[in-house]
Design a protein around this motif. Structure first.
Motif, PDB file in Angstrom:
ATOM      1  N   UNK A   1       0.827  -1.129  -0.043  1.00  0.00           N
ATOM      2  CA  UNK A   1      -0.112  -0.061   0.121  1.00  0.00           C
ATOM      3  C   UNK A   1       0.878   1.279  -0.074  1.00  0.00           C
ATOM      4  N   UNK A   2       0.218   2.408  -0.550  1.00  0.00           N
ATOM      5  CA  UNK A   2       1.167   3.443  -0.675  1.00  0.00           C
ATOM      6  C   UNK A   2       0.144   4.906  -0.481  1.00  0.00           C
ATOM      7  N   UNK A   3       0.826   5.913  -0.786  1.00  0.00           N
ATOM      8  CA  UNK A   3      -0.147   7.146  -0.787  1.00  0.00           C
ATOM      9  C   UNK A   3      -0.124   7.779   0.637  1.00  0.00           C
ATOM     10  N   UNK A   4      -1.138   8.640   0.840  1.00  0.00           N
ATOM     11  CA  UNK A   4      -1.424   9.250   2.056  1.00  0.00           C
ATOM     12  C   UNK A   4      -2.173   8.404   3.142  1.00  0.00           C
ATOM     13  N   UNK A   5      -2.384   8.646   4.314  1.00  0.00           N
ATOM     14  CA  UNK A   5      -2.824   7.910   5.352  1.00  0.00           C
ATOM     15  C   UNK A   5      -4.423   7.552   4.858  1.00  0.00           C
ATOM     16  N   UNK A   6      -5.074   8.538   4.399  1.00  0.00           N
ATOM     17  CA  UNK A   6      -6.491   8.426   3.563  1.00  0.00           C
ATOM     18  C   UNK A   6      -6.552   7.414   2.629  1.00  0.00           C
ATOM     19  N   UNK A   7      -5.500   7.706   1.740  1.00  0.00           N
ATOM     20  CA  UNK A   7      -5.469   6.608   0.616  1.00  0.00           C
ATOM     21  C   UNK A   7      -5.005   5.101   0.871  1.00  0.00           C
ATOM     22  N   UNK A   8      -4.085   4.957   1.972  1.00  0.00           N
ATOM     23  CA  UNK A   8      -3.798   3.760   2.446  1.00  0.00           C
ATOM     24  C   UNK A   8      -5.037   3.094   3.084  1.00  0.00           C
ATOM     25  N   UNK A   9      -5.919   4.022   3.896  1.00  0.00           N
ATOM     26  CA  UNK A   9      -6.966   3.293   4.588  1.00  0.00           C
ATOM     27  C   UNK A   9      -7.974   2.767   3.581  1.00  0.00           C
ATOM     28  N   UNK A  10      -8.284   3.398   2.557  1.00  0.00           N
ATOM     29  CA  UNK A  10      -9.142   3.235   1.308  1.00  0.00           C
ATOM     30  C   UNK A  10      -8.537   1.853   0.726  1.00  0.00           C
ATOM     31  N   UNK A  11      -7.263   1.867   0.462  1.00  0.00           N
ATOM     32  CA  UNK A  11      -6.650   0.509   0.179  1.00  0.00           C
ATOM     33  C   UNK A  11      -7.020  -0.639   0.961  1.00  0.00           C
ATOM     34  N   UNK A  12      -6.445  -0.528   2.110  1.00  0.00           N
ATOM     35  CA  UNK A  12      -6.941  -1.650   3.058  1.00  0.00           C
ATOM     36  C   UNK A  12      -8.188  -2.176   3.036  1.00  0.00           C
ATOM     37  N   UNK A  13      -9.215  -0.999   3.148  1.00  0.00           N
ATOM     38  CA  UNK A  13     -10.536  -1.392   3.136  1.00  0.00           C
ATOM     39  C   UNK A  13     -10.959  -2.221   1.779  1.00  0.00           C
ATOM     40  N   UNK A  14     -10.459  -1.679   0.681  1.00  0.00           N
ATOM     41  CA  UNK A  14     -10.719  -2.299  -0.508  1.00  0.00           C
ATOM     42  C   UNK A  14     -10.375  -3.924  -0.564  1.00  0.00           C
ATOM     43  N   UNK A  15      -9.182  -3.798   0.156  1.00  0.00           N
ATOM     44  CA  UNK A  15      -8.540  -5.437  -0.121  1.00  0.00           C
ATOM     45  C   UNK A  15      -9.361  -6.090   0.869  1.00  0.00           C
ATOM     46  N   UNK A  16      -9.499  -5.815   1.961  1.00  0.00           N
ATOM     47  CA  UNK A  16     -10.254  -6.826   3.041  1.00  0.00           C
ATOM     48  C   UNK A  16     -11.626  -6.966   2.989  1.00  0.00           C
ATOM     49  N   UNK A  17     -12.389  -6.135   2.085  1.00  0.00           N
ATOM     50  CA  UNK A  17     -13.640  -6.049   1.926  1.00  0.00           C
ATOM     51  C   UNK A  17     -14.005  -6.692   0.548  1.00  0.00           C
ATOM     52  N   UNK A  18     -13.120  -7.120  -0.389  1.00  0.00           N
ATOM     53  CA  UNK A  18     -13.305  -7.877  -1.532  1.00  0.00           C
ATOM     54  C   UNK A  18     -13.411  -9.249  -1.267  1.00  0.00           C
TER      55      UNK A  18
END
Length: 176
Positions: A159-176
């Motif tokens: 994951x990379x980017x701002x804290x908000x972008x990282x949060x979005x990436x984590x949520x997209x990954x674990x909720x998929x």
């Protein structure tokens, strides 16, 4: 679910864990962050000065976190292995035995999120090492261990980017 954030020093792992605490998706989770100051205050050497005993304490902490059903932590077994590999005071044969033992716990994480230091400057918190070369060496070692032991990991994501972008990436990954 057991979620570990992995990466060299000063990439925002603790900041990210603290941000995830506020999300309703993680209301039933335990959170583990930054223990280096506490361990340093106990007299445990850190970074290049770390000892086998000190790294064993770090490993025991990571293993204790994995006892939790739902945990998000800003360090993983891979981080401990990487710092052990680069500790100057630990003999090579002891490093090899330690890493061989520690790697067995990697499989317990449901998700490991690697955070690259690319484009991020080192923040001096008074505890962490601020040498850029050492930071790069730790990062290289983490990446090497991720590649070597990928077969033991359920899910490894970058994951990379701002804290908000990282949060979005984590949520997209674990909720998929």
């Amino acid at each position: 679910m057991k979620i570990g954030l992995c990466g060299t020093m000063s990439v925002g792992k603790t900041t990210l864990v603290n941000a995830l605490k506020d999300l309703p998706q993680f209301k039933d989770y335990n959170f583990a962050t930054e223990r280096s100051k506490h361990l340093s205050d106990l007299g445990i050497p850190l970074n290049t000065d770390s000892t086998l005993k000190g790294q064993t304490v770090f490993l025991a902490e990571r293993c204790a976190e994995l006892i939790n059903k739902n945990i998000i932590t800003d360090r993983t077994i891979i981080d401990v292995m990487s710092f052990t590999q680069n500790a100057k005071s630990i003999p090579y044969q002891d490093k090899d035995k330690f890493i061989e033992y520690a790697k067995e716990f990697i499989r317990e994480y449901d998700y490991i999120f690697y955070i690259s230091p690319e484009g991020l400057s080192i923040e001096d918190n008074g505890i962490r090492e601020i040498d850029e070369h050492y930071r790069d060496v730790i990062d290289f070692t983490i990446i090497s261990f991720i590649r070597k032991y990928a077969y033991m990991m359920k899910n490894i994501e970058t994951i990379k980017g701002t804290t908000e972008e990282r949060i979005e990436q984590i949520l997209n990954i674990i909720e998929s």
